[in-house]
Design a protein around this motif. Structure first.
Motif, PDB file in Angstrom:
ATOM      1  N   VAL A   1       0.861  -1.183   0.000  1.00 32.68           N
ATOM      2  CA  VAL A   1       0.000   0.000   0.000  1.00 32.68           C
ATOM      3  C   VAL A   1       0.897   1.234   0.000  1.00 32.68           C
ATOM      4  N   LEU A   2       0.769   2.052  -1.043  1.00 33.21           N
ATOM      5  CA  LEU A   2       1.603   3.240  -1.181  1.00 33.21           C
ATOM      6  C   LEU A   2       0.762   4.503  -1.005  1.00 33.21           C
ATOM      7  N   ASP A   3       1.324   5.474  -0.336  1.00 29.06           N
ATOM      8  CA  ASP A   3       0.644   6.735  -0.054  1.00 29.06           C
ATOM      9  C   ASP A   3       0.896   7.732  -1.189  1.00 29.06           C
ATOM     10  N   LEU A   4      -0.163   8.032  -1.944  1.00 26.72           N
ATOM     11  CA  LEU A   4      -0.079   9.066  -2.979  1.00 26.72           C
ATOM     12  C   LEU A   4      -1.100  10.165  -2.696  1.00 26.72           C
ATOM     13  N   SER A   5      -1.236  10.502  -1.426  1.00 29.38           N
ATOM     14  CA  SER A   5      -2.247  11.491  -1.030  1.00 29.38           C
ATOM     15  C   SER A   5      -1.966  12.868  -1.622  1.00 29.38           C
ATOM     16  N   LEU A   6      -0.731  13.133  -2.045  1.00 26.97           N
ATOM     17  CA  LEU A   6      -0.425  14.401  -2.697  1.00 26.97           C
ATOM     18  C   LEU A   6      -1.268  14.584  -3.956  1.00 26.97           C
ATOM     19  N   LEU A   7      -1.629  13.472  -4.602  1.00 24.70           N
ATOM     20  CA  LEU A   7      -2.437  13.542  -5.816  1.00 24.70           C
ATOM     21  C   LEU A   7      -3.775  14.229  -5.544  1.00 24.70           C
ATOM     22  N   ASN A   8      -4.344  13.980  -4.383  1.00 24.80           N
ATOM     23  CA  ASN A   8      -5.613  14.602  -4.010  1.00 24.80           C
ATOM     24  C   ASN A   8      -5.461  16.118  -3.890  1.00 24.80           C
ATOM     25  N   GLN A   9      -4.319  16.538  -3.393  1.00 23.65           N
ATOM     26  CA  GLN A   9      -4.064  17.976  -3.233  1.00 23.65           C
ATOM     27  C   GLN A   9      -3.909  18.655  -4.593  1.00 23.65           C
ATOM     28  N   LEU A  10      -3.263  17.952  -5.532  1.00 23.84           N
ATOM     29  CA  LEU A  10      -2.967  18.546  -6.830  1.00 23.84           C
ATOM     30  C   LEU A  10      -4.131  18.456  -7.806  1.00 23.84           C
TER      31      LEU A  10
END
Length: 221
Positions: free
Chosen positions: A61-70
């Motif tokens: 499981v990888l955290d790509l929560s920055l995508l939600n911000q962008l």
């Protein structure tokens, strides 16, 4: 069976779960990677974890929560409505999602000693997402090979299948009931057959009805 390792981009939905079973039939080792990118429904992540655990598949499981911000999207923001209007990308489209998912998955599969990336993108029955097109996947495959000097192979077993044909594939593998009852495709976070109203549920249900009608017709002959 190929004596190699495959990594499946895995959300716990119909398509990625079908791809997971597809990969397990073909590769000696199969692992899954799931991305946390601020989905509206945590149940999606729970569903993916449940399936991986039940099938004995190692899940990353990888955290790509920055995508939600962008890249705000109706898939990540409660205050955005799910809309599909002619001539416009659906509000569920997340800019850069498959580009980033497959790029990070490529880094991971190389570190794990594999070469095969499996993703459930589809150009036949899709919502108009540009990053589900075959030309994008082929282009990215070349780019990843050049970027890391490594021979990746991006597998897209559903690329030219419509939803009825995707159900047929799961049935041929003997997992139609599993996929129908254990997966989460619904934009509103409802398991299995879903809410029945969102675009994802309507597409899934229509494909299932078409497949079952054709199969039952053949059996009746």
């Amino acid at each position: 069976m190929i004596k190699d390792k495959a990594l499946v981009v895995f959300s716990g939905g119909q398509d990625s779960t079908t791809c997971l079973f597809w990969a397990r039939e073909r590769y000696a080792e199969v692992e899954a990677v799931t991305f946390q990118y601020g989905q509206r429904h945590k149940r999606e992540l729970e569903c993916a974890a449940d399936i991986a655990r039940e099938l004995g598949v190692r899940q990353h499981v990888l955290d790509l929560s920055l995508l939600n911000q962008l890249a705000p999207s109706a898939l990540t923001r409660d205050n955005m409505d799910i809309k599909e209007e002619e001539g416009q990308l659906p509000t569920t489209f997340v800019d850069g999602r498959n580009l980033l998912f497959l790029s990070f998955a490529a880094v991971l599969v190389k570190q794990r000693g594999g070469r095969h990336l499996v993703t459930g993108v589809c150009e036949t029955d899709f919502s108009g997402y540009p990053d589900c097109r075959d030309i994008f996947i082929k282009s990215l495959n070349v780019t990843l090979n050049l970027a890391m000097d490594y021979s990746f192979v991006i597998e897209t077993p559903l690329m030219w299948l419509n939803k009825a044909e995707t159900w047929a594939l799961s049935d041929r593998m003997g997992v139609l009931d599993y996929v129908r009852t254990k997966t989460l495709t619904c934009y509103n976070g409802v398991m299995a057959d879903g809410c029945g109203e969102c675009p994802a549920c309507r597409l899934r249900r229509r494909g299932l009805e078409q497949y079952l009608a054709g199969r039952d017709g053949e059996e009746a002959q």
